[in-house]
Design an enzyme around this catalytic site. Structure first.
Site, PDB file in Angstrom:
ATOM      1  N   TYR A  64     -39.643  37.708  35.806  1.00  0.00           N
ATOM      2  CA  TYR A  64     -39.211  37.852  34.414  1.00  0.00           C
ATOM      3  C   TYR A  64     -40.386  38.099  33.476  1.00  0.00           C
ATOM      4  O   TYR A  64     -40.394  39.054  32.687  1.00  0.00           O
ATOM      5  CB  TYR A  64     -38.430  36.607  34.008  1.00  0.00           C
ATOM      6  CG  TYR A  64     -38.016  36.604  32.556  1.00  0.00           C
ATOM      7  CD1 TYR A  64     -36.917  37.331  32.122  1.00  0.00           C
ATOM      8  CD2 TYR A  64     -38.743  35.875  31.613  1.00  0.00           C
ATOM      9  CE1 TYR A  64     -36.546  37.326  30.784  1.00  0.00           C
ATOM     10  CE2 TYR A  64     -38.368  35.872  30.274  1.00  0.00           C
ATOM     11  CZ  TYR A  64     -37.274  36.600  29.868  1.00  0.00           C
ATOM     12  OH  TYR A  64     -36.912  36.605  28.543  1.00  0.00           O
ATOM     13  N   GLU A 109     -42.403  31.040  17.901  1.00  0.00           N
ATOM     14  CA  GLU A 109     -41.468  30.204  18.676  1.00  0.00           C
ATOM     15  C   GLU A 109     -40.866  29.181  17.724  1.00  0.00           C
ATOM     16  O   GLU A 109     -41.581  28.563  16.939  1.00  0.00           O
ATOM     17  CB  GLU A 109     -42.219  29.530  19.824  1.00  0.00           C
ATOM     18  CG  GLU A 109     -41.562  28.312  20.458  1.00  0.00           C
ATOM     19  CD  GLU A 109     -40.236  28.600  21.161  1.00  0.00           C
ATOM     20  OE1 GLU A 109     -40.227  29.440  22.078  1.00  0.00           O
ATOM     21  OE2 GLU A 109     -39.221  27.972  20.787  1.00  0.00           O
ATOM     22  N   ASP A 140     -38.597  30.372  12.819  1.00  0.00           N
ATOM     23  CA  ASP A 140     -37.560  31.317  13.223  1.00  0.00           C
ATOM     24  C   ASP A 140     -38.148  32.733  13.201  1.00  0.00           C
ATOM     25  O   ASP A 140     -38.633  33.205  12.180  1.00  0.00           O
ATOM     26  CB  ASP A 140     -36.387  31.193  12.241  1.00  0.00           C
ATOM     27  CG  ASP A 140     -35.287  32.178  12.536  1.00  0.00           C
ATOM     28  OD1 ASP A 140     -35.333  32.852  13.587  1.00  0.00           O
ATOM     29  OD2 ASP A 140     -34.358  32.277  11.717  1.00  0.00           O
ATOM     30  N   ASP A 159     -38.629  37.472  23.916  1.00  0.00           N
ATOM     31  CA  ASP A 159     -38.402  36.565  25.048  1.00  0.00           C
ATOM     32  C   ASP A 159     -37.607  35.386  24.517  1.00  0.00           C
ATOM     33  O   ASP A 159     -38.127  34.301  24.326  1.00  0.00           O
ATOM     34  CB  ASP A 159     -39.767  36.108  25.589  1.00  0.00           C
ATOM     35  CG  ASP A 159     -39.626  35.078  26.700  1.00  0.00           C
ATOM     36  OD1 ASP A 159     -38.555  35.018  27.323  1.00  0.00           O
ATOM     37  OD2 ASP A 159     -40.596  34.340  26.936  1.00  0.00           O
TER      38      ASP A 159
HETATM   39  N1  AAT Z   1     -40.028  32.609  29.180  1.00  0.00           N
HETATM   40  C1  AAT Z   1     -38.954  31.672  29.195  1.00  0.00           C
HETATM   41  C2  AAT Z   1     -37.715  32.271  28.907  1.00  0.00           C
HETATM   42  C3  AAT Z   1     -36.944  32.104  27.843  1.00  0.00           C
HETATM   43  S1  AAT Z   1     -37.445  31.004  26.645  1.00  0.00           S
HETATM   44  C4  AAT Z   1     -36.710  31.408  25.130  1.00  0.00           C
HETATM   45  C5  AAT Z   1     -37.398  30.720  23.960  1.00  0.00           C
HETATM   46  O1  AAT Z   1     -36.915  31.299  22.750  1.00  0.00           O
HETATM   47  C6  AAT Z   1     -37.143  29.206  23.831  1.00  0.00           C
HETATM   48  O2  AAT Z   1     -38.363  28.541  23.886  1.00  0.00           O
HETATM   49  C7  AAT Z   1     -36.461  29.049  22.453  1.00  0.00           C
HETATM   50  O3  AAT Z   1     -36.862  27.870  21.777  1.00  0.00           O
HETATM   51  C8  AAT Z   1     -36.944  30.296  21.723  1.00  0.00           C
HETATM   52  N2  AAT Z   1     -36.108  30.753  20.602  1.00  0.00           N
HETATM   53  C9  AAT Z   1     -34.764  30.785  20.522  1.00  0.00           C
HETATM   54  N3  AAT Z   1     -34.362  31.254  19.327  1.00  0.00           N
HETATM   55  C10 AAT Z   1     -35.481  31.545  18.604  1.00  0.00           C
HETATM   56  C11 AAT Z   1     -35.724  32.065  17.292  1.00  0.00           C
HETATM   57  N4  AAT Z   1     -34.717  32.382  16.458  1.00  0.00           N
HETATM   58  N5  AAT Z   1     -37.008  32.237  16.896  1.00  0.00           N
HETATM   59  C12 AAT Z   1     -38.030  31.921  17.727  1.00  0.00           C
HETATM   60  N6  AAT Z   1     -37.864  31.430  18.976  1.00  0.00           N
HETATM   61  C13 AAT Z   1     -36.602  31.239  19.421  1.00  0.00           C
HETATM   62  C14 AAT Z   1     -35.694  32.910  27.839  1.00  0.00           C
HETATM   63  C15 AAT Z   1     -35.009  32.912  29.167  1.00  0.00           C
HETATM   64  C16 AAT Z   1     -33.836  33.829  29.256  1.00  0.00           C
HETATM   65  C17 AAT Z   1     -32.737  33.236  30.119  1.00  0.00           C
HETATM   66  C18 AAT Z   1     -31.752  34.264  30.548  1.00  0.00           C
HETATM   67  N7  AAT Z   1     -30.545  33.660  31.055  1.00  0.00           N
END
Ligand code: AAT
Length: 292
Positions: A64, A109, A140, A159
């Site tokens: 990934y 994040e 956000d 991500d």
């Molecule tokens: N690399 C690990 C995979 C992820 S993590 C996704 C991250 O996005 C999380 O840490 C979450 O806190 C963050 N996140 C969610 N919404 C927001 C936002 N609005 N702004 C900033 N960060 C955010 C994803 C895996 C995918 C799984 C597929 N099934």
């Protein structure tokens, strides 16, 4: 009996459940945004779970993180400024840091606790935060992008978690519009785009929005990630108007990038052949999401 298997049920994949055998629970906590769980599994190493959804395992995180970082960065010549949306574990940062041309990496994040937990339990991923080019923003990402200057990024990597809760807005049109605005002409975006087996409607919606928003090319790629629902994950790549981007043939091949600098952890999954092959789509996907 089910023994100590952990099952994942979710309305995102009704009628099926996924499971991993638990050796030991390492961490359980609740942040302002989500429930966070880390456990040692029998066969996939340590696992990070957010709100009951597997985000990564030590065994298959390479597929990934490498794909979501190198699909965009290898498709443009010498990327310099990059934004990561989400990605609090640091794995995507680790992959971006392989690119020596990169001068600045912003990461936004929303949940600081994900970063802290990753630093404690996933040092091979959180190592990405040690790169001096990285600037961390807690908040956000949709809001962050509304304030970003026009044309400042060569690449944006989304991500983010599945579109429920705070990540819902990250698959909607206003978000993609601000992302396109923050990219330079001929800049690229790569977004996590779910499973072709489970979410064709969601994928179709994202593609239509991106076709309207990005005036360059829009393509869908996929890779095998055994611990994600249905065992595959998709990536939506888009470019803005400007120098054309041929996503299918990487202009900045990883083999050159990697040769330039040695890392303690080698690339395990991605290479230029995988890059091009990832855009080959099963016939039902071609029909249902009409990407070509
Ligand atoms: N690399 C690990 C995979 C992820 S993590 C996704 C991250 O996005 C999380 O840490 C979450 O806190 C963050 N996140 C969610 N919404 C927001 C936002 N609005 N702004 C900033 N960060 C955010 C994803 C895996 C995918 C799984 C597929 N099934």
């Amino acid at each position: 009996g089910t023994g100590n298997l952990l099952y994942y049920n979710n309305p995102m994949w009704p009628g099926e459940a996924h499971s991993l055998k638990v050796e030991k629970i390492l961490y359980r906590g609740t942040s302002e945004y989500q429930e966070i769980l880390v456990f040692e599994s029998s066969t996939y190493g340590k696992v990070l779970v957010l709100d009951g959804i597997v985000q990564l395992t030590e065994k298959d995180e390479c597929a990934y993180q490498e794909m979501i970082a190198h699909l965009p960065l290898c498709s443009i010549p010498s990327p310099k400024t990059v934004l990561v949306v989400g990605g609090g574990d640091g794995g995507v940062l680790r992959e971006i840091s392989r690119h020596r041309s990169v001068e600045h990496i912003d990461i936004c994040e929303i949940d600081k606790m994900v970063i802290d937990v990753s630093k404690k339990f996933f040092p091979d991923l959180s190592v990405g935060f040690e790169d001096p080019r990285v600037q961390l923003h807690i908040g956000d990402a949709a809001e962050f992008l509304r304030r970003a200057s026009q044309g400042m990024y060569d690449a944006i990597i989304v991500d983010s978690s599945d579109p429920v809760g705070p990540s819902q807005e990250l698959v909607e049109k206003p978000f993609f519009e601000t992302a396109a605005r923050a990219l330079r002409p001929g800049g690229v975006l790569c977004s996590m785009a779910e499973s072709m087996w489970l979410h064709t409607h969601l994928i179709q919606d994202m593609i239509s929005i991106c076709r309207e928003t990005f005036k360059g090319s829009v393509r869908y790629a996929w890779a095998s990630v055994p611990t994600y629902p249905s065992g595959v994950i998709g990536f939506l790549v888009c470019s803005t108007a400007g120098p054309p981007v041929d996503f299918l043939n990487p202009i900045n091949p990883i083999e050159k990038v990697e040769g330039a600098i040695k890392f303690r952890r080698e690339i395990r999954f991605y290479n230029s052949e995988i890059h091009s092959a990832a855009f080959a789509l099963p016939s039902f996907v071609r029909r249902e999401v009409s990407v070509l």
